[in-house]
Design a protein around this motif. Structure first.
Motif, PDB file in Angstrom:
ATOM      1  N   ASP A   1       0.732   5.660  -0.127  1.00 19.31           N
ATOM      2  CA  ASP A   1      -0.159   6.818  -0.030  1.00 19.31           C
ATOM      3  C   ASP A   1       0.109   7.817  -1.155  1.00 19.31           C
ATOM      4  OD1 ASP A   1       1.913   8.520   0.671  1.00 19.31           O
ATOM      5  OD2 ASP A   1       1.358   8.671   2.789  1.00 19.31           O
ATOM      6  N   ALA A   2      -0.681   8.889  -1.184  1.00 17.98           N
ATOM      7  CA  ALA A   2      -0.610   9.837  -2.304  1.00 17.98           C
ATOM      8  C   ALA A   2       0.697  10.621  -2.315  1.00 17.98           C
ATOM      9  CB  ALA A   2      -1.796  10.795  -2.243  1.00 17.98           C
TER      10      ALA A   2
ATOM     11  N   THR B   1       0.847  -1.189   0.000  1.00 12.30           N
ATOM     12  CA  THR B   1       0.000   0.000   0.000  1.00 12.30           C
ATOM     13  C   THR B   1       0.884   1.241   0.000  1.00 12.30           C
ATOM     14  OG1 THR B   1      -0.168  -0.186   2.405  1.00 12.30           O
ATOM     15  CG2 THR B   1      -1.989  -1.059   1.130  1.00 12.30           C
TER      16      THR B   1
ATOM     17  N   HIS C   1      -5.728   3.425   1.267  1.00 17.82           N
ATOM     18  CA  HIS C   1      -4.838   3.185   0.115  1.00 17.82           C
ATOM     19  C   HIS C   1      -4.715   1.687  -0.169  1.00 17.82           C
ATOM     20  CE1 HIS C   1      -3.864   7.395   0.530  1.00 17.82           C
ATOM     21  NE2 HIS C   1      -3.643   7.167   1.812  1.00 17.82           N
TER      22      HIS C   1
ATOM     23  N   HIS D   1       3.621   4.284  -6.694  1.00 19.56           N
ATOM     24  CA  HIS D   1       2.267   3.757  -6.816  1.00 19.56           C
ATOM     25  C   HIS D   1       2.271   2.250  -6.615  1.00 19.56           C
ATOM     26  CE1 HIS D   1       3.070   7.101  -9.696  1.00 19.56           C
ATOM     27  NE2 HIS D   1       2.115   7.659  -8.987  1.00 19.56           N
TER      28      HIS D   1
ATOM     29  N   THR E   1      -8.182   4.463  -5.011  1.00 22.31           N
ATOM     30  CA  THR E   1      -7.165   4.034  -4.050  1.00 22.31           C
ATOM     31  C   THR E   1      -7.761   3.646  -2.691  1.00 22.31           C
ATOM     32  OG1 THR E   1      -6.777   6.357  -3.543  1.00 22.31           O
ATOM     33  CG2 THR E   1      -5.251   5.307  -5.059  1.00 22.31           C
TER      34      THR E   1
END
Ligand SMILES: [Zn+2]
Length: 399
Positions: free
Chosen positions: A188-189, A186, A266, A221, A262
């Protein structure tokens, strides 16, 4: 992959120019494909118009300013202004005149210069090797590099990823648009890998480490999301699809309305450890009967090794399990297709048709057409291509 995919060194000068690459900070801004939409504010308008024009020219259109105004709905004045900026940046070049036979005054044709910028793409999804590439703006590889990295009990040292990125950045021979890294787990942005159990990573700020070391804007990503994006950009993927990757585990990328979903943690698409049979085999996560215990490559290989005579039956049963497990997500999101990327056993027609039958058995109704389950035709570079597409989306808004 894309039409005239080039390989390393094929007629391309790889000699770095002195003084480049320079990160293109001015190109930042269009929203990431991996974060939710937000309402545009006036400051976004110019950037948005610029993205619209680049989108229309992508990948190989040759259009006049008048064509661009018609295609985008922007006024001629706005188009001329934006194009002037794009010519200054070198992203767009003039390429002859419109034909006399066309209505109106002949105009100058414009096209995207695919070589004006390069992108560094890195794929961490393969066992024992970190793969990297430099691509042009069409996702075509112009240089490759890789690092062997056996992941031991101590996990993977993020410094190795930084090292590979440094090497690739040093080989770029045009200004870099950005670096895109696909990681398991996972993310995050902000490009922090929240959890990648195979690597022993817990909140590793990979984007921060790489940006700090190279000075180039970096996005990170999830690898299944990246593959889904490649399927959309360079394959036949539609704007709404579930992209399922079957490997050591099972992961999915969820694309809705041309956006990767997402999720709150996420973790959208992390379906491998969802229980499909509470009485099933014990899973490494501590539960029983997770999807991965029946459909992953190790699970299938083991089942076939034990009963080689039942190979076809085992593969069909796994496909039915997978189709059954995916049906609810496909129904909830009203997705017209499921794209599968996996080893040959899961890419054959028997597996795909059994999975398709299982999905449609559960979803059959007058409300929707038959759901298609098909394989991805993109090859081993799918994740690298996905990262190239992610950088293109994030940095100049071309999708
Ligand atoms: Zn599990």
């Amino acid at each position: 992959m894309t039409g005239d995919d080039r390989q390393v060194g094929a007629g391309h000068d790889l000699t770095p120019h002195p003084g480049v690459p320079a990160p293109m900070a001015s190109l930042s801004g269009e929203r990431s494909p991996f974060v939710p939409r937000r309402k545009a504010n006036p400051a976004d308008v110019r950037r948005h118009n610029r993205s619209l024009i680049l989108q229309v020219l992508f990948p190989r259109e040759r259009l006049s300013r008048a064509d661009l105004a018609r295609a985008t709905g922007l006024t001629r004045v706005v188009v001329s202004d934006v194009v002037s900026g794009l010519l200054d940046e070198g992203l767009v070049v003039e390429t002859g005149r419109t034909r006399e036979s066309r209505p109106g005054k002949p105009g100058t044709l414009l096209r995207l210069d695919a070589e004006a910028r390069q992108i560094v793409a890195v794929d961490l999804s393969q066992p024992a090797v970190l793969r990297g590439a430099i691509t042009n703006l069409l996702g075509q590889t112009v240089h490759r590099d890789e690092l062997t990295a056996e992941v031991g009990p101590a996990g993977l040292d993020p410094a190795l990823v930084v090292e590979l990125c440094r090497r690739l950045v040093a080989r770029a021979d045009a200004p870099l648009l950005g670096i895109g890294i696909a990681s398991p787990g996972t993310v995050d942005a902000d490009g922090v890998v929240l959890a990648a159990s195979n690597f022993g990573w817990d909140h590793v700020d990979l984007a921060g480490l790489v940006t700090g070391a190279t000075g180039v804007p970096t996005g990170v990503h999830n690898d299944a999301n990246s593959a889904a994006l490649a399927e959309r950009q360079f394959g036949q993927g539609s704007a709404d699809m579930l992209f399922v990757q079957i490997a050591r585990g099972v992961g999915a990328g969820v694309m809705v309305d041309d956006r990767i979903i997402t999720g709150a943690a996420h973790a959208a698409g992390e379906i491998g450890h969802v229980v499909i049979d509470p009485q099933g085999p014990a899973c490494s996560c501590g539960k029983r009967g997770c999807l991965e215990t029946e459909v992953s490559v190790p699970a299938l290989s083991e089942a076939i090794r034990r009963e080689p005579g039942r190979r076809a039956e085992i593969i069909r049963a796994a496909a039915e399990r997978l189709g059954g497990a995916l049906a609810m997500a496909v129904g909830v999101l009203d997705l017209p297709e499921v794209v599968v990327l996996g080893p040959p056993a899961t890419g054959n027609d028997d597996f795909l048709s059994a999975a398709e039958a299982a999905v449609n058995l559960r979803l059959r109704s007058g409300l929707r057409s038959r759901i298609v389950v098909r394989r991805s035709h993109l090859g081993e570079d799918i994740v690298l291509a996905g990262e190239s597409a992610a950088v293109l989306r994030e940095r100049i808004g071309v999708i």
